[in-house]
Write an enzyme that holds these catalytic residues in place. Structure first.
Site, PDB file in Angstrom:
ATOM      1  N   GLY A 166      44.540 -46.209  41.380  1.00  0.00           N
ATOM      2  CA  GLY A 166      45.356 -47.109  40.577  1.00  0.00           C
ATOM      3  C   GLY A 166      46.299 -46.350  39.666  1.00  0.00           C
ATOM      4  O   GLY A 166      47.466 -46.711  39.517  1.00  0.00           O
ATOM      5  N   ARG A 218      46.515 -39.976  38.375  1.00  0.00           N
ATOM      6  CA  ARG A 218      45.425 -39.506  39.244  1.00  0.00           C
ATOM      7  C   ARG A 218      45.975 -39.114  40.607  1.00  0.00           C
ATOM      8  O   ARG A 218      45.494 -38.171  41.237  1.00  0.00           O
ATOM      9  CB  ARG A 218      44.337 -40.569  39.384  1.00  0.00           C
ATOM     10  CG  ARG A 218      43.062 -40.026  40.072  1.00  0.00           C
ATOM     11  CD  ARG A 218      42.026 -41.112  40.301  1.00  0.00           C
ATOM     12  NE  ARG A 218      41.608 -41.692  39.037  1.00  0.00           N
ATOM     13  CZ  ARG A 218      41.306 -42.973  38.864  1.00  0.00           C
ATOM     14  NH1 ARG A 218      41.409 -43.815  39.879  1.00  0.00           N
ATOM     15  NH2 ARG A 218      40.925 -43.425  37.699  1.00  0.00           N
ATOM     16  N   ARG A 246      59.341 -46.971  39.440  1.00  0.00           N
ATOM     17  CA  ARG A 246      58.442 -47.627  38.489  1.00  0.00           C
ATOM     18  C   ARG A 246      57.329 -46.700  37.998  1.00  0.00           C
ATOM     19  O   ARG A 246      56.288 -47.156  37.511  1.00  0.00           O
ATOM     20  CB  ARG A 246      57.819 -48.904  39.098  1.00  0.00           C
ATOM     21  CG  ARG A 246      58.835 -50.003  39.376  1.00  0.00           C
ATOM     22  CD  ARG A 246      58.217 -51.176  40.105  1.00  0.00           C
ATOM     23  NE  ARG A 246      59.182 -52.250  40.276  1.00  0.00           N
ATOM     24  CZ  ARG A 246      59.245 -53.351  39.534  1.00  0.00           C
ATOM     25  NH1 ARG A 246      58.382 -53.512  38.541  1.00  0.00           N
ATOM     26  NH2 ARG A 246      60.147 -54.276  39.773  1.00  0.00           N
ATOM     27  N   ARG A 287      41.248 -46.618  49.002  1.00  0.00           N
ATOM     28  CA  ARG A 287      41.413 -46.731  47.545  1.00  0.00           C
ATOM     29  C   ARG A 287      40.357 -45.862  46.856  1.00  0.00           C
ATOM     30  O   ARG A 287      39.168 -45.908  47.204  1.00  0.00           O
ATOM     31  CB  ARG A 287      41.268 -48.187  47.112  1.00  0.00           C
ATOM     32  CG  ARG A 287      41.065 -48.349  45.613  1.00  0.00           C
ATOM     33  CD  ARG A 287      41.245 -49.773  45.133  1.00  0.00           C
ATOM     34  NE  ARG A 287      40.365 -50.083  44.006  1.00  0.00           N
ATOM     35  CZ  ARG A 287      40.466 -49.579  42.784  1.00  0.00           C
ATOM     36  NH1 ARG A 287      41.409 -48.699  42.503  1.00  0.00           N
ATOM     37  NH2 ARG A 287      39.614 -49.930  41.835  1.00  0.00           N
ATOM     38  N   SER A 321      38.312 -46.533  39.747  1.00  0.00           N
ATOM     39  CA  SER A 321      37.205 -46.626  38.799  1.00  0.00           C
ATOM     40  C   SER A 321      36.640 -48.039  38.829  1.00  0.00           C
ATOM     41  O   SER A 321      37.315 -48.985  39.236  1.00  0.00           O
ATOM     42  CB  SER A 321      37.669 -46.265  37.394  1.00  0.00           C
ATOM     43  OG  SER A 321      38.726 -47.104  36.986  1.00  0.00           O
ATOM     44  N   ASP A 372      32.322 -47.058  33.493  1.00  0.00           N
ATOM     45  CA  ASP A 372      31.698 -47.682  32.330  1.00  0.00           C
ATOM     46  C   ASP A 372      30.560 -48.586  32.791  1.00  0.00           C
ATOM     47  O   ASP A 372      30.510 -48.985  33.961  1.00  0.00           O
ATOM     48  CB  ASP A 372      32.720 -48.478  31.515  1.00  0.00           C
ATOM     49  CG  ASP A 372      33.333 -49.616  32.313  1.00  0.00           C
ATOM     50  OD1 ASP A 372      32.951 -50.772  32.070  1.00  0.00           O
ATOM     51  OD2 ASP A 372      34.192 -49.352  33.176  1.00  0.00           O
ATOM     52  N   ARG A 381      38.822 -40.313  33.377  1.00  0.00           N
ATOM     53  CA  ARG A 381      39.066 -41.119  34.579  1.00  0.00           C
ATOM     54  C   ARG A 381      40.186 -40.519  35.426  1.00  0.00           C
ATOM     55  O   ARG A 381      40.206 -40.658  36.647  1.00  0.00           O
ATOM     56  CB  ARG A 381      39.400 -42.563  34.194  1.00  0.00           C
ATOM     57  CG  ARG A 381      38.212 -43.305  33.599  1.00  0.00           C
ATOM     58  CD  ARG A 381      38.484 -44.794  33.490  1.00  0.00           C
ATOM     59  NE  ARG A 381      39.563 -45.105  32.563  1.00  0.00           N
ATOM     60  CZ  ARG A 381      39.407 -45.274  31.259  1.00  0.00           C
ATOM     61  NH1 ARG A 381      38.222 -45.141  30.702  1.00  0.00           N
ATOM     62  NH2 ARG A 381      40.444 -45.591  30.487  1.00  0.00           N
TER      63      ARG A 381
END
Length: 237
Positions: free
Chosen positions: A24, A28, A47, A91, A94, A207, A220
């Site tokens: 996402g 990363r 973007r 994908r 997290s 989490d 993350r």
């Protein structure tokens, strides 16, 4: 008709590999490209959603950020599958633990994805669609996690449309054996099914809502490397 570049992706047809790893967080994606790939070319910054193509152990692979939520990943994966000739999307994201035996850093391989989204309404189906991953990718990912000695579980995810939820609903999903909550897998699996392509979601627990355990944004972004190891093992020629 050539639909590339798109309003969301500056790549031209041929710039993107057949297998794409998708976090996402675009940072990363940059971390993965910088750390693992050779001969890297950045093909997208539209973007701020970075995309890169390079090689890993001699195999061509791309990594592309997809943003947060079902609408965002729905756009990026639709274009990859239908406009760029991508065959496999994995994908790497997290997730929050719903199963209380999961802890920070554990891996969840999403065999299926429940949801509170209406994403499937577009297909006008005479019932409800079960959004599932591609079995061969699930099996290979589980085998690799086992080989590497990583702590993992295989099962159902919840793809939620809400991050801040007024209702206390996670316990209800827990009763149904759902392992973790994230925000994207359902759209990825439905887009793959509709396009006749393959998809998988591998998440790292960031989490634990029931215990208060949590990680930082930097952790993350750069510390969740075990799921990257597993995902990179799935690259096909």
């Amino acid at each position: 008709m050539n639909n590339t570049p798109t309003p969301h992706n500056g790549a031209k047809l041929g710039d993107i590999a057949k297998t794409v790893l998708m976090p996402g967080d675009p940072l990363r994606a940059k971390f993965l490209a910088d750390t693992y790939l050779e001969d890297v070319v950045q093909y997208n910054s539209v973007r701020g959603m970075y995309g890169y193509t390079g090689t890993y152990k001699g195999k061509r692979v791309s990594v592309q950020g997809h943003g947060m939520g079902i609408p965002s990943i729905g756009i990026y994966t639709y274009e990859l599958f239908n406009f760029y000739g991508v065959e496999n999307i994995i994908r790497i994201g997290s997730a929050g633990a719903i199963d209380e035996s999961l802890h920070i850093g554990d891996i969840v391989i999403g065999m299926g994805a429940c949801t509170n989204s209406n994403y499937e309404d577009q297909y006008k189906l005479p019932g409800r669609f079960s959004a599932i991953a591609s079995f061969d990718l699930v099996k290979k990912a589980a085998d690799e996690a086992e080989r590497l000695g990583y702590t993992y579980k295989v099962g159902n995810l919840l793809s939620s449309d809400t991050f801040y939820d007024d209702g206390q609903t996670l316990k209800d999903w827990q009763k149904m054996g759902v392992l973790a909550v994230e925000m994207e897998a359902t759209a990825l699996y439905m887009n793959a099914a509709r396009a006749g392509k393959k998809a998988l979601t591998i998440c790292t627990i960031s989490d634990c809502p029931f215990t208060g355990e949590a990680t930082t944004a930097e952790e993350r972004q750069t510390k969740f490397t075990q799921m990257m190891d597993v995902a990179l093992s799935l690259i096909e020629e």
